[in-house]
Design a protein around this motif. Structure first.
Motif, PDB file in Angstrom:
ATOM      1  N   GLN A 146       0.837  -1.194   0.000  1.00  0.00           N
ATOM      2  CA  GLN A 146       0.000   0.000   0.000  1.00  0.00           C
ATOM      3  C   GLN A 146       0.883   1.259   0.000  1.00  0.00           C
ATOM      4  O   GLN A 146       1.989   1.243   0.540  1.00  0.00           O
ATOM      5  CB  GLN A 146      -0.888   0.019   1.235  1.00  0.00           C
ATOM      6  CG  GLN A 146      -1.893  -1.098   1.290  1.00  0.00           C
ATOM      7  CD  GLN A 146      -2.680  -1.073   2.587  1.00  0.00           C
ATOM      8  OE1 GLN A 146      -2.363  -0.348   3.521  1.00  0.00           O
ATOM      9  NE2 GLN A 146      -3.723  -1.893   2.642  1.00  0.00           N
ATOM     10  N   PRO A 147       0.384   2.352  -0.596  1.00  0.00           N
ATOM     11  CA  PRO A 147       1.181   3.588  -0.642  1.00  0.00           C
ATOM     12  C   PRO A 147       1.631   4.060   0.744  1.00  0.00           C
ATOM     13  O   PRO A 147       2.770   4.486   0.908  1.00  0.00           O
ATOM     14  CB  PRO A 147       0.239   4.597  -1.295  1.00  0.00           C
ATOM     15  CG  PRO A 147      -0.713   3.772  -2.092  1.00  0.00           C
ATOM     16  CD  PRO A 147      -0.867   2.481  -1.334  1.00  0.00           C
ATOM     17  N   GLU A 148       0.752   3.972   1.735  1.00  0.00           N
ATOM     18  CA  GLU A 148       1.103   4.400   3.096  1.00  0.00           C
ATOM     19  C   GLU A 148       2.264   3.564   3.630  1.00  0.00           C
ATOM     20  O   GLU A 148       3.202   4.092   4.220  1.00  0.00           O
ATOM     21  CB  GLU A 148      -0.109   4.276   4.028  1.00  0.00           C
ATOM     22  CG  GLU A 148       0.198   4.536   5.488  1.00  0.00           C
ATOM     23  CD  GLU A 148       0.473   5.996   5.819  1.00  0.00           C
ATOM     24  OE1 GLU A 148       0.955   6.251   6.938  1.00  0.00           O
ATOM     25  OE2 GLU A 148       0.229   6.874   4.978  1.00  0.00           O
ATOM     26  N   GLN A 177      10.021   4.012   3.203  1.00  0.00           N
ATOM     27  CA  GLN A 177      10.947   5.047   2.721  1.00  0.00           C
ATOM     28  C   GLN A 177      11.459   5.903   3.884  1.00  0.00           C
ATOM     29  O   GLN A 177      12.633   6.268   3.918  1.00  0.00           O
ATOM     30  CB  GLN A 177      10.278   5.927   1.664  1.00  0.00           C
ATOM     31  CG  GLN A 177      10.060   5.218   0.351  1.00  0.00           C
ATOM     32  CD  GLN A 177       9.209   6.020  -0.623  1.00  0.00           C
ATOM     33  OE1 GLN A 177       8.537   6.975  -0.261  1.00  0.00           O
ATOM     34  NE2 GLN A 177       9.243   5.602  -1.886  1.00  0.00           N
ATOM     35  N   GLU A 178      10.594   6.224   4.835  1.00  0.00           N
ATOM     36  CA  GLU A 178      11.023   7.018   5.988  1.00  0.00           C
ATOM     37  C   GLU A 178      11.983   6.215   6.865  1.00  0.00           C
ATOM     38  O   GLU A 178      12.962   6.762   7.373  1.00  0.00           O
ATOM     39  CB  GLU A 178       9.815   7.488   6.809  1.00  0.00           C
ATOM     40  CG  GLU A 178      10.182   8.315   8.029  1.00  0.00           C
ATOM     41  CD  GLU A 178      10.935   9.613   7.733  1.00  0.00           C
ATOM     42  OE1 GLU A 178      11.501  10.180   8.697  1.00  0.00           O
ATOM     43  OE2 GLU A 178      10.990  10.069   6.569  1.00  0.00           O
ATOM     44  N   ILE A 179      11.729   4.933   7.028  1.00  0.00           N
ATOM     45  CA  ILE A 179      12.650   4.092   7.794  1.00  0.00           C
ATOM     46  C   ILE A 179      14.019   4.051   7.110  1.00  0.00           C
ATOM     47  O   ILE A 179      15.058   4.188   7.762  1.00  0.00           O
ATOM     48  CB  ILE A 179      12.077   2.674   7.984  1.00  0.00           C
ATOM     49  CG1 ILE A 179      10.857   2.733   8.913  1.00  0.00           C
ATOM     50  CG2 ILE A 179      13.143   1.723   8.543  1.00  0.00           C
ATOM     51  CD1 ILE A 179      10.038   1.452   8.952  1.00  0.00           C
ATOM     52  N   CYS A 223      17.595   5.359   8.579  1.00  0.00           N
ATOM     53  CA  CYS A 223      18.819   4.544   8.611  1.00  0.00           C
ATOM     54  C   CYS A 223      19.996   5.340   8.068  1.00  0.00           C
ATOM     55  O   CYS A 223      21.083   5.353   8.668  1.00  0.00           O
ATOM     56  CB  CYS A 223      18.633   3.260   7.802  1.00  0.00           C
ATOM     57  SG  CYS A 223      17.518   2.062   8.555  1.00  0.00           S
ATOM     58  N   ILE A 224      19.788   6.017   6.953  1.00  0.00           N
ATOM     59  CA  ILE A 224      20.848   6.827   6.347  1.00  0.00           C
ATOM     60  C   ILE A 224      21.219   7.986   7.262  1.00  0.00           C
ATOM     61  O   ILE A 224      22.401   8.254   7.499  1.00  0.00           O
ATOM     62  CB  ILE A 224      20.407   7.322   4.953  1.00  0.00           C
ATOM     63  CG1 ILE A 224      20.289   6.139   3.997  1.00  0.00           C
ATOM     64  CG2 ILE A 224      21.361   8.385   4.414  1.00  0.00           C
ATOM     65  CD1 ILE A 224      19.560   6.445   2.707  1.00  0.00           C
ATOM     66  N   ARG A 259       8.904  -4.323   5.707  1.00  0.00           N
ATOM     67  CA  ARG A 259       8.890  -5.081   4.450  1.00  0.00           C
ATOM     68  C   ARG A 259       7.883  -6.232   4.491  1.00  0.00           C
ATOM     69  O   ARG A 259       7.518  -6.755   3.448  1.00  0.00           O
ATOM     70  CB  ARG A 259      10.282  -5.599   4.144  1.00  0.00           C
ATOM     71  CG  ARG A 259      11.222  -4.510   3.722  1.00  0.00           C
ATOM     72  CD  ARG A 259      12.588  -5.049   3.398  1.00  0.00           C
ATOM     73  NE  ARG A 259      13.455  -3.970   2.970  1.00  0.00           N
ATOM     74  CZ  ARG A 259      14.755  -3.943   3.192  1.00  0.00           C
ATOM     75  NH1 ARG A 259      15.340  -4.944   3.832  1.00  0.00           N
ATOM     76  NH2 ARG A 259      15.482  -2.939   2.786  1.00  0.00           N
ATOM     77  N   GLU A 260       7.497  -6.651   5.690  1.00  0.00           N
ATOM     78  CA  GLU A 260       6.565  -7.785   5.830  1.00  0.00           C
ATOM     79  C   GLU A 260       5.161  -7.405   5.410  1.00  0.00           C
ATOM     80  O   GLU A 260       4.708  -6.329   5.526  1.00  0.00           O
ATOM     81  CB  GLU A 260       6.539  -8.272   7.276  1.00  0.00           C
ATOM     82  CG  GLU A 260       7.817  -8.959   7.681  1.00  0.00           C
ATOM     83  CD  GLU A 260       7.801  -9.410   9.136  1.00  0.00           C
ATOM     84  OE1 GLU A 260       6.798  -9.198   9.849  1.00  0.00           O
ATOM     85  OE2 GLU A 260       8.812  -9.963   9.556  1.00  0.00           O
TER      86      GLU A 260
END
Length: 88
Positions: free
Chosen positions: A2-4, A10-12, A16-17, A87-88
């Motif tokens: 899902q987009p959410e 992406q925020e996670i 990390c970066i 990712r799950e």
């Protein structure tokens, strides 16, 4: 996915970066602020396991001026677990 959930992943990834590049306490506070916002999104999305990991991350981080982070490895471990859960 899902987009959410994609946005959360992406925020996670961004966190990390950001965590890898932290060199100053102001960056650490920004990391904590963004993690708190992520926690809210996770809770609002009903992703309780991931929200628990975000709470663990916030509990282990304690930004201090002019001192080395005491929990760099712990934070890395929690971020990796968050990444897996997203990712799950």
């Amino acid at each position: 996915m899902q987009p959410e959930h994609r946005e959360i992943l992406q925020e996670i990834e961004a966190l990390c970066i950001l965590h890898e590049k932290i060199t100053q306490s102001t960056e650490c506070r920004e990391f904590n602020r963004r993690t708190a916002l992520l926690l809210q999104r996770l809770e609002d999305s009903g992703l309780s396991k991931a929200a628990d990991r975000a709470m663990d991350l916030l509990a282990s981080c304690n930004p201090k001026d002019l001192s080395q982070c005491d929990s760099i490895e712990r934070a890395k471990d929690v971020l990796e677990r968050l990444r897996e859960l997203a990712r799950e």
